[in-house]
Enzyme design. Structure first.
Site, PDB file in Angstrom:
ATOM      1  N   ASP A  34       0.679  -1.456  -0.381  1.00 44.72           N
ATOM      2  CA  ASP A  34       0.289  -0.229   0.106  1.00 44.72           C
ATOM      3  C   ASP A  34       1.022   1.205  -0.376  1.00 44.72           C
ATOM      4  O   ASP A  34       1.355   1.591   0.782  1.00 44.72           O
ATOM      5  CB  ASP A  34      -0.630   0.005   1.329  1.00 44.72           C
ATOM      6  CG  ASP A  34      -2.150   0.505   1.062  1.00 44.72           C
ATOM      7  OD1 ASP A  34      -1.924   1.592   0.174  1.00 44.72           O
ATOM      8  OD2 ASP A  34      -3.322   0.180   1.842  1.00 44.72           O
ATOM      9  N   CYS A  73      -6.072   3.436  -3.770  1.00 46.13           N
ATOM     10  CA  CYS A  73      -6.834   2.756  -3.059  1.00 46.13           C
ATOM     11  C   CYS A  73      -7.897   1.462  -2.979  1.00 46.13           C
ATOM     12  O   CYS A  73      -7.205   0.353  -3.959  1.00 46.13           O
ATOM     13  CB  CYS A  73      -6.457   2.358  -1.260  1.00 46.13           C
ATOM     14  SG  CYS A  73      -5.600   3.357  -0.509  1.00 46.13           S
ATOM     15  N   HIS A 132     -11.293  -2.764   1.933  1.00 45.28           N
ATOM     16  CA  HIS A 132     -11.411  -1.761   2.050  1.00 45.28           C
ATOM     17  C   HIS A 132     -12.189  -2.058   0.277  1.00 45.28           C
ATOM     18  O   HIS A 132     -12.240  -0.637  -0.614  1.00 45.28           O
ATOM     19  CB  HIS A 132      -9.990  -0.644   1.232  1.00 45.28           C
ATOM     20  CG  HIS A 132     -10.264   0.217   0.846  1.00 45.28           C
ATOM     21  ND1 HIS A 132      -9.166   1.243   0.675  1.00 45.28           N
ATOM     22  CD2 HIS A 132     -11.211   1.342   2.294  1.00 45.28           C
ATOM     23  CE1 HIS A 132      -9.127   2.301   0.920  1.00 45.28           C
ATOM     24  NE2 HIS A 132     -10.376   2.416   1.511  1.00 45.28           N
ATOM     25  N   HIS A 219       1.892   2.123   4.038  1.00 42.99           N
ATOM     26  CA  HIS A 219       0.787   3.283   4.200  1.00 42.99           C
ATOM     27  C   HIS A 219       1.077   3.980   5.614  1.00 42.99           C
ATOM     28  O   HIS A 219       0.852   3.385   6.226  1.00 42.99           O
ATOM     29  CB  HIS A 219      -0.729   2.825   3.889  1.00 42.99           C
ATOM     30  CG  HIS A 219      -2.112   3.268   3.546  1.00 42.99           C
ATOM     31  ND1 HIS A 219      -2.539   3.971   4.817  1.00 42.99           N
ATOM     32  CD2 HIS A 219      -2.628   3.992   3.159  1.00 42.99           C
ATOM     33  CE1 HIS A 219      -3.710   4.791   4.425  1.00 42.99           C
ATOM     34  NE2 HIS A 219      -3.674   5.187   3.329  1.00 42.99           N
TER      35      HIS A 219
END
Length: 530
Positions: A34, A73, A132, A219
């Site tokens: 990420d 994302c 997500h 991230h």
């Protein structure tokens, strides 16, 4: 008669079990990280960050110079998991419901997930990490084909638990049930160990497996074990300006950036390293140390996964794919969540974010950042390892896209993409299998169609050597780049090739209509994430 019936049933059952035990189809591990920039790992130019396991995968496998994501994302994960453009899968904007099918904020039923398709094809299906692509219970991984699941649902998470079991700050779920992350336990390690536990469990099923290993590192928030951070104590005295150039040179040496092409022009919003005070340099060095430590720990985790494959004696029949969901995070220092910070950057309770100063280095030699349609936003490392079939130590131009991964895996798994899913007609897969590219001397995908992007009014089209870009912030002024000679996107040649601009604009309009893309102004006021 009854006896013959039972005997026949037994023979069929035993035959079926024997068939599964001899199933030679490859296992699949799909590793997604990420906010990792193009040159944030050694095989893509980062000699400053220690990633020996990724380096080995690259040396024994194939890397792409050009592999594209969706710049941010949730839309990236939607495409990765379904093989659809994000709008077609229901996440054209983010994981928020904006009242339109293409922007509903969760995966629609018309777009089967990798897990749903591979499960029906006889695979064990596992997820460990970030989801997500659907916040509500009926949208979680276990409800979308994953037989074993360990995950958090949203877009960001602390890496350490600072609450308690009644008020967890790291909201995790294991097979749909709440899971409390023990104090002082680092989330990357837990994601890894849960995946390993699932692999050992499913080994008794005598079936090939699909593991979606979705790390949230690197991230924000920037948090890493101190022993990892300290490895890089003296590494970043060089500063971001010099390191950016060094990574550009390394990327050329590695073969992942074309020789003789120029690095993207410097972002004028970033600070000059040599103009910082001593204390400022110490502050910024510490941030990048933590970021490097987060990547280092992911690489160690990949090593643990590979060791498990060897212990289970399945390493010689497992495909490993590694990629990032978007480029490194841009933005200025104002984005730092000071109100949430309760400790030094890197520690439990700190909540610092990466921004343009170091991220320009992370995306070097490409232009711009996450959530932008320039190469630094949508270009990612892409490594495929499968010694049985994938060429070793090979660099392909590639020009692959997320939409190509599903057809590739279905090709390897001999899995049939369904015509219906939950009683609904499925969306057609727009991508192509990369299998032929990976096991031949072909340099790039044989594709007759353009690739497209739209996110929050930012647009792009890639067709052949040409790339059309327009950004909402810039009033959607059209830019055109020749990626064959200028992947750094330094020279806008739109005025010199109006016929190409017209052609790509027409292709975009057709694609937008087919994918239910709407003008961003129509949904802008409803969005809670910008």
């Amino acid at each position: 008669m009854k006896r013959n019936y039972y005997l026949l049933t037994l023979l069929i059952t035993l035959s079926s079990l024997a068939g599964w035990s001899q199933d030679k189809r490859p296992n699949v591990i799909l590793i997604l990280v990420d906010d990792l920039g193009f040159s944030d790992i050694e095989p893509y130019g980062a000699s400053d960050i220690h990633t020996p396991n990724l380096t080995e995968l690259a040396s024994q496998g194939t890397r792409f110079q050009e592999f594209y994501n969706n710049s941010i994302c949730a839309p990236t994960r939607a495409s990765l998991l379904t093989g659809q453009y994000a709008h077609k899968a229901g996440l054209g904007y983010f994981n928020v419901n904006l009242g339109l099918p293409a922007y509903q904020g969760f995966l629609n039923k018309e777009s089967p997930t990798l897990a749903e398709v591979l499960k029906k094809a006889g695979y064990s299906t596992i997820i460990s990490g970030k989801w997500h692509v659907g916040d509500d219970y009926d949208q979680w991984p276990a409800q979308r084909g994953f037989e074993r699941s360990f995950n958090f649902v949203g877009g960001a998470s602390n890496f350490y638990e600072i609450g308690d079991s009644t008020q967890a700050t790291v909201p995790l779920y294991k097979n749909n049930k709440p899971f409390y992350l023990p104090k002082d336990r680092y989330l990357t390690d837990e994601i890894t160990d849960q995946a390993i536990g699932f692999l050992k469990e499913q080994h008794h099923d005598k079936k090939p497996f699909f593991l979606y290993l979705a790390f949230n590192a690197p991230h924000w928030p920037l948090q890493a074990p101190e022993e990892e951070t300290q490895k890089y104590q003296e590494t970043y005295t060089i500063g971001w300006d010099s390191l950016r150039t060094k990574r550009y040179e390394n990327a050329i040496k590695q073969g992942v950036f074309p020789a003789k092409q120029k690095i993207s022009a410097k972002d004028t919003l970033t600070q000059e390293w040599n103009k910082l005070t001593y204390d400022e340099k110490q502050y910024w060095k510490r941030r990048q140390q933590v970021f490097a430590g987060m990547i280092d720990r992911v690489d160690q985790s990949i090593g643990k996964i590979r060791q498990t494959l060897k212990e289970l004696k399945v390493d010689d029949n497992t495909i490993i794919i590694f990629l990032s969901d978007n480029g490194a995070q841009g933005g200025d220092r104002a984005r730092i969540y000071t109100s949430r910070n309760t400790g030094t950057v890197g520690s439990a309770g700190s909540y610092d974010v990466q921004n343009s100063n170091w991220s320009q280095t992370g995306n070097s030699p490409l232009r711009s950042y996450k959530d932008n349609p320039y190469e630094g936003g949508i270009g990612a490392p892409f490594i495929v390892w499968y010694p049985k079939e994938v060429k070793a130590n090979t660099i392909k131009r590639g020009t692959g896209h997320l939409i190509d991964i599903a057809p590739t895996l279905y090709d390897y798994a001999q899995a049939k993409y369904p015509n219906t899913n939950y009683g609904t007609a499925t969306n057609t897969l727009p991508g192509v299998s990369l299998r032929k590219l990976l096991n031949t001397d072909l340099a790039q995908v044989e594709r007759n169609q353009a690739l497209f992007w739209e996110r929050a009014g930012n647009r792009a089209v890639r067709f052949g050597k040409w790339k059309l870009v327009s950004t909402y912030r810039n009033g959607n002024k059209v830019e055109l780049y020749d990626i064959d000679t200028d992947r750094g996107e330094n020279h806008n040649v739109a005025s010199q090739h109006p016929e190409v601009v017209t052609q790509l604009e027409e292709l975009y309009k057709k694609w937008a209509k087919e994918n239910d893309v709407v003008n961003y102004d129509r949904i802008k006021g409803q969005s809670s994430f910008r």
